[in-house]
Design a protein around this motif. Structure first.
Motif, PDB file in Angstrom:
ATOM      1  N   GLU A   1       0.846  -1.190   0.000  1.00  0.00           N
ATOM      2  CA  GLU A   1       0.000   0.000   0.000  1.00  0.00           C
ATOM      3  C   GLU A   1       0.884   1.243   0.000  1.00  0.00           C
ATOM      4  O   GLU A   1       1.563   1.530   0.983  1.00  0.00           O
ATOM      5  CB  GLU A   1      -0.921   0.018   1.221  1.00  0.00           C
ATOM      6  N   ASP A   2       0.863   1.957  -1.128  1.00  0.00           N
ATOM      7  CA  ASP A   2       1.640   3.184  -1.273  1.00  0.00           C
ATOM      8  C   ASP A   2       0.768   4.432  -1.147  1.00  0.00           C
ATOM      9  O   ASP A   2       1.261   5.546  -1.337  1.00  0.00           O
ATOM     10  CB  ASP A   2       2.352   3.212  -2.635  1.00  0.00           C
ATOM     11  N   PHE A   3      -0.513   4.254  -0.867  1.00  0.00           N
ATOM     12  CA  PHE A   3      -1.446   5.375  -0.753  1.00  0.00           C
ATOM     13  C   PHE A   3      -1.326   6.300  -1.975  1.00  0.00           C
ATOM     14  O   PHE A   3      -0.888   7.452  -1.864  1.00  0.00           O
ATOM     15  CB  PHE A   3      -1.207   6.152   0.546  1.00  0.00           C
ATOM     16  N   PRO A   4      -1.698   5.806  -3.148  1.00  0.00           N
ATOM     17  CA  PRO A   4      -1.514   6.576  -4.385  1.00  0.00           C
ATOM     18  C   PRO A   4      -2.163   7.951  -4.321  1.00  0.00           C
ATOM     19  O   PRO A   4      -3.287   8.095  -3.818  1.00  0.00           O
ATOM     20  CB  PRO A   4      -2.186   5.701  -5.446  1.00  0.00           C
ATOM     21  N   GLU A   5      -1.465   8.928  -4.826  1.00  0.00           N
ATOM     22  CA  GLU A   5      -1.950  10.312  -4.804  1.00  0.00           C
ATOM     23  C   GLU A   5      -3.330  10.424  -5.443  1.00  0.00           C
ATOM     24  O   GLU A   5      -4.188  11.197  -4.990  1.00  0.00           O
ATOM     25  CB  GLU A   5      -0.927  11.205  -5.514  1.00  0.00           C
TER      26      GLU A   5
ATOM     27  N   ARG B   1      -3.347  12.408   3.288  1.00  0.00           N
ATOM     28  CA  ARG B   1      -2.599  13.598   2.888  1.00  0.00           C
ATOM     29  C   ARG B   1      -1.775  13.288   1.641  1.00  0.00           C
ATOM     30  O   ARG B   1      -1.544  12.124   1.285  1.00  0.00           O
ATOM     31  CB  ARG B   1      -1.649  14.049   4.011  1.00  0.00           C
ATOM     32  N   GLU B   2      -1.283  14.368   1.014  1.00  0.00           N
ATOM     33  CA  GLU B   2      -0.458  14.240  -0.193  1.00  0.00           C
ATOM     34  C   GLU B   2       0.488  15.415  -0.257  1.00  0.00           C
ATOM     35  O   GLU B   2       0.139  16.543   0.112  1.00  0.00           O
ATOM     36  CB  GLU B   2      -1.373  14.203  -1.418  1.00  0.00           C
ATOM     37  N   PHE B   3       1.724  15.145  -0.706  1.00  0.00           N
ATOM     38  CA  PHE B   3       2.711  16.204  -0.906  1.00  0.00           C
ATOM     39  C   PHE B   3       3.600  15.814  -2.074  1.00  0.00           C
ATOM     40  O   PHE B   3       4.108  14.692  -2.122  1.00  0.00           O
ATOM     41  CB  PHE B   3       3.562  16.404   0.355  1.00  0.00           C
ATOM     42  N   ASN B   4       3.769  16.731  -3.010  1.00  0.00           N
ATOM     43  CA  ASN B   4       4.596  16.465  -4.188  1.00  0.00           C
ATOM     44  C   ASN B   4       4.173  15.183  -4.902  1.00  0.00           C
ATOM     45  O   ASN B   4       5.001  14.355  -5.281  1.00  0.00           O
ATOM     46  CB  ASN B   4       6.075  16.394  -3.805  1.00  0.00           C
ATOM     47  N   ASN B   5       2.869  15.013  -5.062  1.00  0.00           N
ATOM     48  CA  ASN B   5       2.300  13.856  -5.775  1.00  0.00           C
ATOM     49  C   ASN B   5       2.555  12.528  -5.076  1.00  0.00           C
ATOM     50  O   ASN B   5       2.504  11.472  -5.706  1.00  0.00           O
ATOM     51  CB  ASN B   5       2.823  13.789  -7.210  1.00  0.00           C
ATOM     52  N   ASP B   6       2.824  12.578  -3.783  1.00  0.00           N
ATOM     53  CA  ASP B   6       3.065  11.362  -3.000  1.00  0.00           C
ATOM     54  C   ASP B   6       2.041  11.294  -1.877  1.00  0.00           C
ATOM     55  O   ASP B   6       2.010  12.157  -0.996  1.00  0.00           O
ATOM     56  CB  ASP B   6       4.485  11.366  -2.432  1.00  0.00           C
ATOM     57  N   GLY B   7       1.167  10.271  -1.898  1.00  0.00           N
ATOM     58  CA  GLY B   7       0.162  10.123  -0.866  1.00  0.00           C
ATOM     59  C   GLY B   7       0.710   9.422   0.365  1.00  0.00           C
ATOM     60  O   GLY B   7       1.676   8.659   0.295  1.00  0.00           O
TER      61      GLY B   7
END
Length: 203
Positions: A38-42, A70-76
């Motif tokens: 699970e990478d929590f896709p943006e 949350r998300e930052f720089n296209n990373d969830g």
């Protein structure tokens, strides 16, 4: 080397490159079969909303604060922060869906975590495992703490800390992994982030 052999060598390199690039969804190089990821896709993140990915459990043991997306720089990623709760205790759990280890051997867990505004070791992230969680009764299950490297009061600044490969080889069948943060809305109000959760065979 003849032109024919040069062409053969080039095609072999291309073929290997394609094979490696196509294995990313099921393996971790060099060829470690993924069991859970699970990478929590943006694209799936609803910024600042209560975390509600399918199969996951988001549970407030004390207080009312829950994990959020949350998300930052296209990373969830997911985040827990007691800040502003005004409550004497905030304990929040984020628990994976059931993970079937099947016949897998040499299984390990890895993830990344980050902190900010944490200045007391009592404001902490713990990682736990259960073999009897029924998907509903969090406090009725048996949870065992795992020895993982996690972000803490010494690693502030939203710097992601790799957990290392956490040995799960003594476990079999269905498991759940939990990320539990302890804090409050007063002096233990730092935030914790979790990302890139993977369970795989360490062959």
């Amino acid at each position: 080397m003849t032109m024919k052999n040069i062409i053969k060598s080039f095609l072999a390199i291309v073929t290997v490159s394609i094979a490696i690039s196509c294995s990313d969804d099921t393996e971790i190089a060099p060829f470690k079969p993924l069991i859970f990821s699970e990478d929590f896709p943006e694209a799936d993140i609803n910024y600042n909303a209560t975390f509600d990915f399918e199969g996951w459990t988001n549970f407030a043991e004390t207080g009312t604060k829950l994990w959020i997306e949350r998300e930052f720089n296209n990373d969830g990623y997911i985040q827990f922060s007691p800040f502003g709760s005004g409550q004497a205790s905030n304990i929040g759990w984020a628990i994976t869906p059931s993970i079937d280890l099947g016949e897998a051997e040499n299984v390990v867990l890895s993830f990344s975590s980050a902190t900010n505004f944490v200045d007391n070791p009592a404001n902490k992230l713990e990682v736990l495992i259960s073999t009897d969680f029924d998907g509903t009764n969090v406090l009725g299950a048996t949870w065992t703490a795992l020895d993982a490297t996690v972000a803490n009061e010494t690693t502030n600044g939203y710097v992601y800390i790799p957990s290392g490969e956490i040995d799960l080889s003594s476990y079999s069948g269905i498991i759940h992994i939990a990320f539990r943060v302890t804090g409050n809305g007063n002096t233990l109000d730092g935030l914790f982030q979790v990302d890139k959760v993977k369970v795989y065979e360490n062959n």
